[in-house]
Design an enzyme around this catalytic site. Structure first.
Site, PDB file in Angstrom:
ATOM      1  N   SER A  49       0.808  -1.226   0.000  1.00  0.00           N
ATOM      2  CA  SER A  49       0.000   0.000   0.000  1.00  0.00           C
ATOM      3  C   SER A  49       0.836   1.269   0.000  1.00  0.00           C
ATOM      4  CB  SER A  49      -0.935   0.013   1.215  1.00  0.00           C
ATOM      5  OG  SER A  49      -0.179  -0.001   2.417  1.00  0.00           O
TER       6      SER A  49
ATOM      7  N   GLY B 240      -2.007  -4.463   1.420  1.00  0.00           N
ATOM      8  CA  GLY B 240      -2.042  -5.695   2.191  1.00  0.00           C
ATOM      9  C   GLY B 240      -1.011  -6.718   1.774  1.00  0.00           C
TER      10      GLY B 240
ATOM     11  N   ASN C 172       4.599  -5.393   5.796  1.00  0.00           N
ATOM     12  CA  ASN C 172       3.478  -6.157   6.345  1.00  0.00           C
ATOM     13  C   ASN C 172       3.941  -7.437   7.034  1.00  0.00           C
ATOM     14  OD1 ASN C 172       1.293  -4.442   5.687  1.00  0.00           O
ATOM     15  ND2 ASN C 172       1.432  -5.089   3.563  1.00  0.00           N
TER      16      ASN C 172
ATOM     17  N   ASP D 260      -4.332   6.704  10.349  1.00  0.00           N
ATOM     18  CA  ASP D 260      -3.900   5.376  10.810  1.00  0.00           C
ATOM     19  C   ASP D 260      -2.449   5.368  11.277  1.00  0.00           C
ATOM     20  OD1 ASP D 260      -2.379   5.378   8.471  1.00  0.00           O
ATOM     21  OD2 ASP D 260      -3.658   3.959   7.421  1.00  0.00           O
TER      22      ASP D 260
ATOM     23  N   HIS E  26       0.194   5.133   6.784  1.00  0.00           N
ATOM     24  CA  HIS E  26       0.273   5.487   5.374  1.00  0.00           C
ATOM     25  C   HIS E  26       0.501   6.986   5.186  1.00  0.00           C
ATOM     26  CE1 HIS E  26      -2.073   1.695   5.492  1.00  0.00           C
ATOM     27  NE2 HIS E  26      -1.305   1.406   4.462  1.00  0.00           N
TER      28      HIS E  26
END
Length: 230
Positions: free
Chosen positions: A56, A93, A121, A204, A207
């Site tokens: 992402s 993801g 991730n 969040d 990002h």
């Protein structure tokens, strides 16, 4: 040719769950992306290709397509009159396992520069470091096998100490060690100057905002620009 026409945004309709993964922790939302179609007339086939292969952070999660750092790289290329087309192959993801599984499809086209941005991730989910390292090495090997002339840039990553200091420290060393082992150009830390700064990140805290992506672009260009000069 206008940047909007030159920039190609390639996404695969493949979810990490289809790869048989069972993450320990959800690092970032997995999305089923909409594929933006493009006619053959929108790109110059004479252009060389820079492919950004990542998660992402590359996809530009939460932002418009043109605000992602690969799109900003395209703007820089165009402004300098460099005949390269930047392809955004970021998938929200994505883990290194997912990336390895979709790599063959991505390599169906000729790639001159391959920017590998995966691993974050894995770290946030506590995936065994041996697995992350092995997957990244396999991706590097397959890119080289497909075309030994492809230049590979590896984006370094760091994670918060949620998984413990030992895990966090070893995770950070994966990227410079792989770069040295394989003779790759290394972006020391993709999110340098962005991570931990609320004003440059979405709510969040993971990002980058549009402004944050501009800084990420400069981090990438510091390495990529030198390669293109050669």
């Amino acid at each position: 040719m206008q940047t909007f026409l030159k920039f190609r945004y390639f996404l695969v309709l493949l979810l990490c769950s289809a790869c048989g993964e069972s993450p320990n922790k959800q690092a970032e939302p997995q999305t089923s992306p909409s594929v933006e179609t493009q006619t053959e007339t929108t790109t110059d086939n004479a252009d060389k290709v820079i492919l950004f292969f990542g998660n992402s952070l590359t996809a530009g999660y939460g932002l418009d397509t043109e605000e992602s750092f690969p799109a900003l790289i395209q703007d820089r290329l165009d402004s300098l009159g460099l005949e390269y087309t930047a392809i955004n192959s970021g998938l929200s993801g994505e883990t290194t396992t997912g990336g390895l599984n979709r790599l063959q499809w991505v390599l169906n086209q000729k790639v001159d520069v391959f920017v590998l941005e995966l691993g974050a991730n894995d770290g946030l989910r506590g995936i065994p470091l041996k697995e992350t390292r092995s997957n990244l090495q396999a991706i590097i090997d397959r890119v080289k096998e497909k075309n030994p002339e492809t230049k590979i840039v590896l984006a370094g990553m760091q994670i918060p100490p949620n998984m413990g200091q030992e895990y966090t420290k070893e995770f950070r060393t994966i990227f410079p060690e792989l770069a040295e082992k394989n003779g790759l150009q290394l972006i020391p830390f993709l999110l340098d100057g962005v991570a931990g700064r609320p004003e440059l990140n979405l709510p969040d805290g993971i990002h980058p905002t549009a402004e944050g992506q501009k800084k990420v672009m400069e981090n990438v260009w510091a390495v990529l620009g030198e390669i293109l000069k050669k």
